[in-house]
Design a protein around this motif. Structure first.
Motif, PDB file in Angstrom:
ATOM      1  N   TYR A 359      15.312  21.179  69.627  1.00  0.00           N
ATOM      2  CA  TYR A 359      15.564  20.570  68.321  1.00  0.00           C
ATOM      3  C   TYR A 359      15.218  21.535  67.189  1.00  0.00           C
ATOM      4  N   ILE A 360      14.120  22.263  67.353  1.00  0.00           N
ATOM      5  CA  ILE A 360      13.678  23.188  66.302  1.00  0.00           C
ATOM      6  C   ILE A 360      14.609  24.390  66.190  1.00  0.00           C
ATOM      7  N   LEU A 361      15.059  24.912  67.339  1.00  0.00           N
ATOM      8  CA  LEU A 361      15.812  26.164  67.356  1.00  0.00           C
ATOM      9  C   LEU A 361      17.326  25.990  67.262  1.00  0.00           C
ATOM     10  N   LYS A 362      17.815  24.785  67.448  1.00  0.00           N
ATOM     11  CA  LYS A 362      19.268  24.571  67.506  1.00  0.00           C
ATOM     12  C   LYS A 362      19.937  24.933  66.173  1.00  0.00           C
ATOM     13  N   LYS A 363      21.189  25.336  66.303  1.00  0.00           N
ATOM     14  CA  LYS A 363      22.024  25.598  65.141  1.00  0.00           C
ATOM     15  C   LYS A 363      23.262  24.721  65.238  1.00  0.00           C
ATOM     16  N   ARG A 364      24.007  24.676  64.162  1.00  0.00           N
ATOM     17  CA  ARG A 364      25.163  23.797  64.108  1.00  0.00           C
ATOM     18  C   ARG A 364      26.139  24.065  65.251  1.00  0.00           C
ATOM     19  N   GLU A 365      26.353  25.346  65.581  1.00  0.00           N
ATOM     20  CA  GLU A 365      27.338  25.684  66.615  1.00  0.00           C
ATOM     21  C   GLU A 365      26.862  25.311  68.025  1.00  0.00           C
ATOM     22  N   ASP A 366      25.581  24.959  68.163  1.00  0.00           N
ATOM     23  CA  ASP A 366      25.045  24.551  69.470  1.00  0.00           C
ATOM     24  C   ASP A 366      25.272  23.063  69.753  1.00  0.00           C
ATOM     25  N   LYS A 367      25.635  22.305  68.723  1.00  0.00           N
ATOM     26  CA  LYS A 367      25.584  20.845  68.810  1.00  0.00           C
ATOM     27  C   LYS A 367      26.389  20.276  69.970  1.00  0.00           C
ATOM     28  N   THR A 368      27.639  20.695  70.108  1.00  0.00           N
ATOM     29  CA  THR A 368      28.477  20.116  71.161  1.00  0.00           C
ATOM     30  C   THR A 368      27.928  20.442  72.541  1.00  0.00           C
ATOM     31  N   PHE A 369      27.564  21.708  72.749  1.00  0.00           N
ATOM     32  CA  PHE A 369      27.010  22.099  74.045  1.00  0.00           C
ATOM     33  C   PHE A 369      25.762  21.289  74.371  1.00  0.00           C
ATOM     34  N   LEU A 370      24.865  21.157  73.431  1.00  0.00           N
ATOM     35  CA  LEU A 370      23.624  20.418  73.663  1.00  0.00           C
ATOM     36  C   LEU A 370      23.905  18.950  73.952  1.00  0.00           C
ATOM     37  N   THR A 371      24.920  18.406  73.306  1.00  0.00           N
ATOM     38  CA  THR A 371      25.296  17.013  73.563  1.00  0.00           C
ATOM     39  C   THR A 371      25.776  16.837  74.997  1.00  0.00           C
ATOM     40  N   MET A 372      26.653  17.739  75.442  1.00  0.00           N
ATOM     41  CA  MET A 372      27.219  17.623  76.787  1.00  0.00           C
ATOM     42  C   MET A 372      26.140  17.818  77.858  1.00  0.00           C
ATOM     43  N   MET A 373      25.267  18.788  77.645  1.00  0.00           N
ATOM     44  CA  MET A 373      24.215  19.033  78.628  1.00  0.00           C
ATOM     45  C   MET A 373      23.171  17.921  78.634  1.00  0.00           C
ATOM     46  N   SER A 374      22.965  17.278  77.489  1.00  0.00           N
ATOM     47  CA  SER A 374      22.046  16.132  77.437  1.00  0.00           C
ATOM     48  C   SER A 374      22.593  14.982  78.280  1.00  0.00           C
ATOM     49  N   ILE A 375      23.899  14.794  78.222  1.00  0.00           N
ATOM     50  CA  ILE A 375      24.528  13.749  79.045  1.00  0.00           C
ATOM     51  C   ILE A 375      24.322  14.050  80.515  1.00  0.00           C
ATOM     52  N   LEU A 376      24.558  15.308  80.911  1.00  0.00           N
ATOM     53  CA  LEU A 376      24.375  15.689  82.314  1.00  0.00           C
ATOM     54  C   LEU A 376      22.915  15.531  82.732  1.00  0.00           C
ATOM     55  N   ALA A 377      21.997  15.913  81.846  1.00  0.00           N
ATOM     56  CA  ALA A 377      20.567  15.820  82.158  1.00  0.00           C
ATOM     57  C   ALA A 377      20.149  14.379  82.428  1.00  0.00           C
ATOM     58  N   ALA A 378      20.766  13.437  81.730  1.00  0.00           N
ATOM     59  CA  ALA A 378      20.396  12.025  81.864  1.00  0.00           C
ATOM     60  C   ALA A 378      20.991  11.366  83.103  1.00  0.00           C
ATOM     61  N   MET A 379      22.025  11.955  83.668  1.00  0.00           N
ATOM     62  CA  MET A 379      22.756  11.294  84.757  1.00  0.00           C
ATOM     63  C   MET A 379      21.907  10.976  85.987  1.00  0.00           C
ATOM     64  N   PRO A 380      21.069  11.905  86.486  1.00  0.00           N
ATOM     65  CA  PRO A 380      20.229  11.535  87.632  1.00  0.00           C
ATOM     66  C   PRO A 380      19.308  10.363  87.332  1.00  0.00           C
ATOM     67  N   ILE A 381      18.748  10.327  86.119  1.00  0.00           N
ATOM     68  CA  ILE A 381      17.861   9.216  85.757  1.00  0.00           C
ATOM     69  C   ILE A 381      18.637   7.901  85.747  1.00  0.00           C
ATOM     70  N   ILE A 382      19.848   7.930  85.206  1.00  0.00           N
ATOM     71  CA  ILE A 382      20.691   6.739  85.192  1.00  0.00           C
ATOM     72  C   ILE A 382      21.006   6.309  86.620  1.00  0.00           C
ATOM     73  N   ARG A 383      21.274   7.287  87.472  1.00  0.00           N
ATOM     74  CA  ARG A 383      21.556   7.008  88.889  1.00  0.00           C
ATOM     75  C   ARG A 383      20.371   6.296  89.542  1.00  0.00           C
ATOM     76  N   PHE A 384      19.143   6.759  89.245  1.00  0.00           N
ATOM     77  CA  PHE A 384      17.955   6.148  89.819  1.00  0.00           C
ATOM     78  C   PHE A 384      17.783   4.706  89.336  1.00  0.00           C
ATOM     79  N   PHE A 385      18.131   4.451  88.078  1.00  0.00           N
ATOM     80  CA  PHE A 385      18.049   3.085  87.559  1.00  0.00           C
ATOM     81  C   PHE A 385      19.090   2.186  88.221  1.00  0.00           C
TER      82      PHE A 385
END
Length: 436
Positions: A359-385
């Protein structure tokens, strides 16, 4: 659409042909080595720790003897019926339950008839288990399968290093290392998802632009994991390869607007998911038609149990729902209990620090990539639920899906700290390759 449907049909048909071929292997050709396998399991417990009491070091003999029981009982003269009528002997007698290890031994050595239906899965791993038993027993088969996995991982890393994607290779090794990839040698059941995941990843990194719009690799991946795996860590076959592709596209500055990327990700998961579901439905449909029994009822009932069934514990289904992700995180962190909160808190603190840095280091051009990877990061947790009962009971193998979460977090840190360096390195390497 026609290409995608054709890909599904041809992939599944090819696998069924291989399955039929394995059913035609004579029992006498595998008998000696299967007997050796029964003796190996006779002297061990259904589940054993190999490193203290750490759940990530658990050997799952229980699942393996069931799968080998299914393999051994493909004895019908009609090979089609043999591959569809999945069954094994569970070791139950009128007086006592001796367990599945004994059941496998009695089934093979004493000719006790199978008594348990297991038709809800394809059990595609029986193809290579049966073929390899012509030459050796389960101890060596585990070693062979583990060696194949390591060779595939080495091949994947070689391709990435060759193409100037060193960072992606290092992130992949780190993510798989965090889920103790070497421990898949402890059970044949642990291996198919890793095999399919690595094969998919190799194809994806070699065709990282093509796979974003061509759904065929994701359809093949969905069919393969449904055919060979028994609900272990299926996300390794889609979310991990897709994560690698996103990092490569970010390095090449090919990431588009968030809305476009999210729509494309949804299409990929839809194609994979439909192939995955259709592969299961095809088994239940064919089995019902050929065997003259309704196989849908038992399969759907089993699915319900995995979502919200009994766990033989003091916890309510609601408590299990919330404990399932914690159990998997605890296992990854070396927990010696189903949920060891110390490890869970350490992981959450590390994850929180990583997220804060991003959050501290991100720049505007990182936004889409960070969004997509955040979705992937959450998927195993969602699977466990979603599959809370199954994820809680079997955290010692489902936790490996967390490799996706680890990879995503590492990749986000990498991008916000060194995105320009990564892109330039890639371009330089590609130019050198063109000169050759």
């Amino acid at each position: 659409m026609i290409k995608n449907i054709t890909t599904f049909i041809l992939t599944l048909a090819g696998l069924v042909v291989l399955y039929l071929a394995s059913a035609l292997i004579p029992q006498d050709a595998i008998r000696e080595n299967v007997i050796k396998s029964t003796l190996e399991y006779k002297k061990v417990k259904p589940q054993e720790f190999t490193n203290g009491n750490k759940f990530n070091s658990l050997t799952d003999n229980y699942a393996d003897v069931i799968e080998l029981g299914v393999m051994w009982n493909m004895t019908d003269e009609n090979p089609i019926k043999a591959i569809l009528d999945s069954k094994y002997y569970d070791g139950n007698t009128p007086d006592k339950d001796y367990g599945e290890n004994y059941g496998f031994h009695a089934n093979v050595n004493k000719g006790v008839e199978p008594n348990t239906d297991y038709t809800r899965y394809w059990h595609g791993d029986v193809i290579y288990l049966r073929a390899l038993h012509v030459f050796t027993n389960i101890v060596n088969i585990r070693i062979i399968l583990m060696s194949v996995c390591m060779a595939l991982l080495a091949c994947l890393c070689w391709i990435l290093f060759r193409d100037g994607r060193r960072a992606v290779a290092i992130m992949t090794i780190a993510a798989l290392g965090c889920v103790q990839i070497w421990n898949i040698r402890l059970a044949a059941e642990f291996i198919p998802a890793v095999l399919v995941g690595l094969i998919t990843a190799i194809y994806c990194v070699k065709n990282h632009e093509k796979v974003m719009t061509d759904m065929r690799i994701w359809i093949v991946s969905g069919v393969l994991i449904a055919f060979f795996d028994i609900l272990t860590c299926e996300l390794l076959t889609i979310a991990l390869p897709l994560g690698m592709v996103y990092v490569m596209r970010q390095q090449d500055k090919k990431i588009r607007e968030a809305k476009q990327e999210m729509i494309q990700m949804a299409k990929i998961f839809f194609a994979w998911g439909m192939a995955y579901l259709a592969t299961f439905l095809s088994k239940w449909t064919l089995a019902s038609l050929v065997l003259g029994e309704n196989k849908f009822t038992a399969a759907i009932s089993a699915a319900g149990v995995r979502i919200n069934g009994e766990t033989n514990s003091d916890y309510t289904p609601l408590e299990i729902f919330f404990r399932a992700p914690a159990a998997n995180i605890s296992t990854m962190m070396g927990g010696e209990e189903t949920v060891e909160w110390k490890g869970v808190f350490v992981f959450l603190i590390i994850a929180a620090i990583v997220v804060a840095l991003i959050y501290i280091l991100k720049k505007r051009e990182d936004k889409t990539f960070l969004t997509m990877m955040s979705i992937l990061a959450a998927m195993p947790i969602i699977r466990f639920f979603v599959l809370s009962n199954h994820s809680y009971l079997h955290e010692y193998f489902t936790y490996r899906a967390l490799a996706v979460t680890v990879f995503a977090l590492i990749s986000m840190i990498y991008v916000v700290t060194s995105k320009e360096k990564g892109s330039k390195a890639t371009v330089t390497t590609r130019n050198k390759n063109k000169k050759r």
